[in-house]
Design a protein around this motif. Sequence first.
Motif, PDB file in Angstrom:
ATOM      1  N   ALA A   1       0.842  -1.198   0.000  1.00  0.00           N
ATOM      2  CA  ALA A   1       0.000   0.000   0.000  1.00  0.00           C
ATOM      3  C   ALA A   1       0.877   1.247   0.000  1.00  0.00           C
ATOM      4  O   ALA A   1       1.743   1.404   0.855  1.00  0.00           O
ATOM      5  N   GLY A   2       0.668   2.104  -0.972  1.00  0.00           N
ATOM      6  CA  GLY A   2       1.405   3.372  -1.047  1.00  0.00           C
ATOM      7  C   GLY A   2       0.694   4.460  -0.255  1.00  0.00           C
ATOM      8  O   GLY A   2      -0.313   4.212   0.417  1.00  0.00           O
ATOM      9  N   TRP A   3       1.206   5.714  -0.365  1.00  0.00           N
ATOM     10  CA  TRP A   3       0.639   6.808   0.438  1.00  0.00           C
ATOM     11  C   TRP A   3      -0.821   7.073   0.080  1.00  0.00           C
ATOM     12  O   TRP A   3      -1.609   7.446   0.932  1.00  0.00           O
ATOM     13  N   GLU A   4      -1.175   6.869  -1.198  1.00  0.00           N
ATOM     14  CA  GLU A   4      -2.553   7.194  -1.585  1.00  0.00           C
ATOM     15  C   GLU A   4      -3.536   6.214  -0.938  1.00  0.00           C
ATOM     16  O   GLU A   4      -4.630   6.594  -0.522  1.00  0.00           O
ATOM     17  N   GLN A   5      -3.121   4.933  -0.845  1.00  0.00           N
ATOM     18  CA  GLN A   5      -3.987   3.937  -0.196  1.00  0.00           C
ATOM     19  C   GLN A   5      -4.049   4.178   1.316  1.00  0.00           C
ATOM     20  O   GLN A   5      -5.039   3.867   1.959  1.00  0.00           O
ATOM     21  N   ARG A   6      -2.938   4.710   1.872  1.00  0.00           N
ATOM     22  CA  ARG A   6      -2.872   4.896   3.326  1.00  0.00           C
ATOM     23  C   ARG A   6      -3.562   6.175   3.784  1.00  0.00           C
ATOM     24  O   ARG A   6      -3.866   6.324   4.973  1.00  0.00           O
ATOM     25  N   ALA A   7      -3.740   7.115   2.875  1.00  0.00           N
ATOM     26  CA  ALA A   7      -4.370   8.389   3.255  1.00  0.00           C
ATOM     27  C   ALA A   7      -5.760   8.104   3.820  1.00  0.00           C
ATOM     28  O   ALA A   7      -6.495   7.288   3.282  1.00  0.00           O
ATOM     29  N   THR A   8      -6.090   8.780   4.924  1.00  0.00           N
ATOM     30  CA  THR A   8      -7.314   8.420   5.647  1.00  0.00           C
ATOM     31  C   THR A   8      -7.972   9.631   6.287  1.00  0.00           C
ATOM     32  O   THR A   8      -7.323  10.664   6.489  1.00  0.00           O
ATOM     33  N   ASP A   9      -9.272   9.492   6.599  1.00  0.00           N
ATOM     34  CA  ASP A   9      -9.942  10.494   7.425  1.00  0.00           C
ATOM     35  C   ASP A   9     -10.369   9.878   8.756  1.00  0.00           C
ATOM     36  O   ASP A   9     -11.197  10.435   9.471  1.00  0.00           O
ATOM     37  N   ARG A  10      -9.804   8.724   9.093  1.00  0.00           N
ATOM     38  CA  ARG A  10     -10.151   8.050  10.360  1.00  0.00           C
ATOM     39  C   ARG A  10      -9.453   8.729  11.522  1.00  0.00           C
ATOM     40  O   ARG A  10      -8.219   8.813  11.559  1.00  0.00           O
ATOM     41  N   THR A  11     -10.255   9.202  12.484  1.00  0.00           N
ATOM     42  CA  THR A  11      -9.682  10.000  13.561  1.00  0.00           C
ATOM     43  C   THR A  11      -8.747   9.181  14.451  1.00  0.00           C
ATOM     44  O   THR A  11      -7.741   9.698  14.927  1.00  0.00           O
ATOM     45  N   ASP A  12      -9.077   7.891  14.659  1.00  0.00           N
ATOM     46  CA  ASP A  12      -8.206   7.081  15.533  1.00  0.00           C
ATOM     47  C   ASP A  12      -6.825   6.917  14.900  1.00  0.00           C
ATOM     48  O   ASP A  12      -5.790   7.060  15.562  1.00  0.00           O
ATOM     49  N   TRP A  13      -6.810   6.708  13.595  1.00  0.00           N
ATOM     50  CA  TRP A  13      -5.532   6.506  12.918  1.00  0.00           C
ATOM     51  C   TRP A  13      -4.730   7.806  12.891  1.00  0.00           C
ATOM     52  O   TRP A  13      -3.531   7.832  13.137  1.00  0.00           O
ATOM     53  N   ILE A  14      -5.437   8.899  12.621  1.00  0.00           N
ATOM     54  CA  ILE A  14      -4.772  10.212  12.555  1.00  0.00           C
ATOM     55  C   ILE A  14      -4.195  10.570  13.920  1.00  0.00           C
ATOM     56  O   ILE A  14      -3.055  11.028  14.037  1.00  0.00           O
ATOM     57  N   THR A  15      -5.001  10.327  14.976  1.00  0.00           N
ATOM     58  CA  THR A  15      -4.553  10.656  16.325  1.00  0.00           C
ATOM     59  C   THR A  15      -3.280   9.887  16.667  1.00  0.00           C
ATOM     60  O   THR A  15      -2.320  10.445  17.203  1.00  0.00           O
ATOM     61  N   ARG A  16      -3.272   8.595  16.313  1.00  0.00           N
ATOM     62  CA  ARG A  16      -2.092   7.782  16.594  1.00  0.00           C
ATOM     63  C   ARG A  16      -0.878   8.309  15.824  1.00  0.00           C
ATOM     64  O   ARG A  16       0.204   8.462  16.377  1.00  0.00           O
ATOM     65  N   ALA A  17      -1.070   8.606  14.555  1.00  0.00           N
ATOM     66  CA  ALA A  17       0.058   8.997  13.708  1.00  0.00           C
ATOM     67  C   ALA A  17       0.702  10.298  14.174  1.00  0.00           C
ATOM     68  O   ALA A  17       1.919  10.374  14.319  1.00  0.00           O
ATOM     69  N   TRP A  18      -0.130  11.324  14.430  1.00  0.00           N
ATOM     70  CA  TRP A  18       0.476  12.623  14.744  1.00  0.00           C
ATOM     71  C   TRP A  18       0.759  12.809  16.228  1.00  0.00           C
ATOM     72  O   TRP A  18       1.491  13.712  16.597  1.00  0.00           O
ATOM     73  N   SER A  19       0.175  11.949  17.100  1.00  0.00           N
ATOM     74  CA  SER A  19       0.566  11.998  18.513  1.00  0.00           C
ATOM     75  C   SER A  19       1.976  11.468  18.662  1.00  0.00           C
ATOM     76  O   SER A  19       2.782  12.004  19.423  1.00  0.00           O
ATOM     77  N   SER A  20       2.266  10.407  17.921  1.00  0.00           N
ATOM     78  CA  SER A  20       3.602   9.822  18.064  1.00  0.00           C
ATOM     79  C   SER A  20       4.646  10.626  17.287  1.00  0.00           C
ATOM     80  O   SER A  20       5.816  10.601  17.627  1.00  0.00           O
ATOM     81  N   ASN A  21       4.234  11.336  16.246  1.00  0.00           N
ATOM     82  CA  ASN A  21       5.181  12.131  15.457  1.00  0.00           C
ATOM     83  C   ASN A  21       4.619  13.511  15.145  1.00  0.00           C
ATOM     84  O   ASN A  21       4.262  13.803  14.012  1.00  0.00           O
ATOM     85  N   PRO A  22       4.546  14.389  16.192  1.00  0.00           N
ATOM     86  CA  PRO A  22       3.921  15.706  15.963  1.00  0.00           C
ATOM     87  C   PRO A  22       4.688  16.571  14.961  1.00  0.00           C
ATOM     88  O   PRO A  22       4.122  17.517  14.419  1.00  0.00           O
ATOM     89  N   ALA A  23       5.958  16.234  14.707  1.00  0.00           N
ATOM     90  CA  ALA A  23       6.739  17.048  13.768  1.00  0.00           C
ATOM     91  C   ALA A  23       6.475  16.665  12.319  1.00  0.00           C
ATOM     92  O   ALA A  23       6.945  17.340  11.403  1.00  0.00           O
ATOM     93  N   SER A  24       5.724  15.579  12.115  1.00  0.00           N
ATOM     94  CA  SER A  24       5.422  15.174  10.743  1.00  0.00           C
ATOM     95  C   SER A  24       4.531  16.205  10.074  1.00  0.00           C
ATOM     96  O   SER A  24       3.576  16.686  10.674  1.00  0.00           O
ATOM     97  N   GLY A  25       4.839  16.519   8.849  1.00  0.00           N
ATOM     98  CA  GLY A  25       3.956  17.381   8.075  1.00  0.00           C
ATOM     99  C   GLY A  25       2.709  16.620   7.667  1.00  0.00           C
ATOM    100  O   GLY A  25       2.545  15.433   7.988  1.00  0.00           O
ATOM    101  N   ILE A  26       1.808  17.300   6.961  1.00  0.00           N
ATOM    102  CA  ILE A  26       0.551  16.678   6.549  1.00  0.00           C
ATOM    103  C   ILE A  26       0.451  16.665   5.027  1.00  0.00           C
ATOM    104  O   ILE A  26       0.547  17.712   4.383  1.00  0.00           O
ATOM    105  N   GLY A  27       0.289  15.457   4.501  1.00  0.00           N
ATOM    106  CA  GLY A  27       0.009  15.332   3.074  1.00  0.00           C
ATOM    107  C   GLY A  27      -1.473  15.102   2.879  1.00  0.00           C
ATOM    108  O   GLY A  27      -2.097  14.383   3.654  1.00  0.00           O
TER     109      GLY A  27
END
Length: 338
Positions: free
Chosen positions: A53-79
């Motif tokens: 799965a590439g970035w396009e397949q991984r892109a999501t609007d699921r709040t649980d997934w988003i919360t996990r991703a940016w809580s662990s890496n707040p310095a990550s930008g947003i695509g």
Amino acid sequence: MTQQPDTLTTALDYAARGWRVFPLLPGSKRPATPNHRAADCDQTDPWCRTGHAGWEQRATDRTDWITRAWSSNPASGIGIACGPSRLVVVDLDTHKPGSEIPEPWHRFEITTGEDVLDHLAGVRGGTINPTYTVRTPSGGAHLYYAAPAGGRAFGNTAGKIGWLIDTRAHGGYVAAPPTTIGASAYTVVNDRPPAELPMFLLDLLTRDHQPAARASQDRSPDGSGRPARRNRTAGSGEPVRDQSAYVDRVFDIAIHGDRERRVAGLLDATKGGRNAALYVAAATVGKLVARGLITEHAAVDRLMAAAAGHIAARAYTPYEAESTILSGFRRAATRSAA
Ligand SMILES: [Zn+2]
């Protein structure tokens, strides 16, 4: 530095708008995931259980997934993956100081994609509806438009609408605020829901490539620049620019090949040959970059747009494609220096 909401809050806000997001590497426009090439996928990554799965397949609007991703890496930008978000983003670049300005823009003293777009709207009698707008670190702008409903799925374009104007849709993404590159960040300059894609842009996006003879017939006969309906020269009424025609021809051969000379193009490549074909295309186009006929940025974008199908087929990630293109350019630069 201006105070901006944190990445997690903003990513959740995007999701609430129906936009699909994925993290970018801190300080970069590159996707943070996947961390491996399609070719190296061993399907141990949970996303890849049923295939890479590439970035396009991984892109999501699921709040649980988003919360996990940016809580662990707040310095990550947003695509934002434009296609799944039903967005067509118009990417307006700025002219790089020192590089040549093509006609007719040089004569009009136009040096930004924003001004090219204004000009095109003027000659085509179009309107650029106010829409969600982002200022990019390089001084350009991203105009977010709603993808036309029920119509065809748009891919990316590079320079198809006009000089310094690219579009991102299926197979494309934008770095979104508050993504930071170096010292500067992407910032919202107009926060409103995405407007409908202006008709004149839709018209320019859906026009097909036409043979040159057809284009000259369609040119407005009085040279007033009044828009003929399918005017290939974008309504400028100018003769085809020699230099850009040459650049276009080299891109055409690199991308579509040359049957007469039995040269294969980027689009001809299948299976194992896709990466090599991209490298060869980049080495061909790299000569133009080395000679200053096109900026590296613009050349990368055009090749990336052409490679969108291979990226969608998971032959390589956008990041791998860009690396391959840049090594092709380096080869061309070394050769033309020798
Ligand atoms: Zn994988």
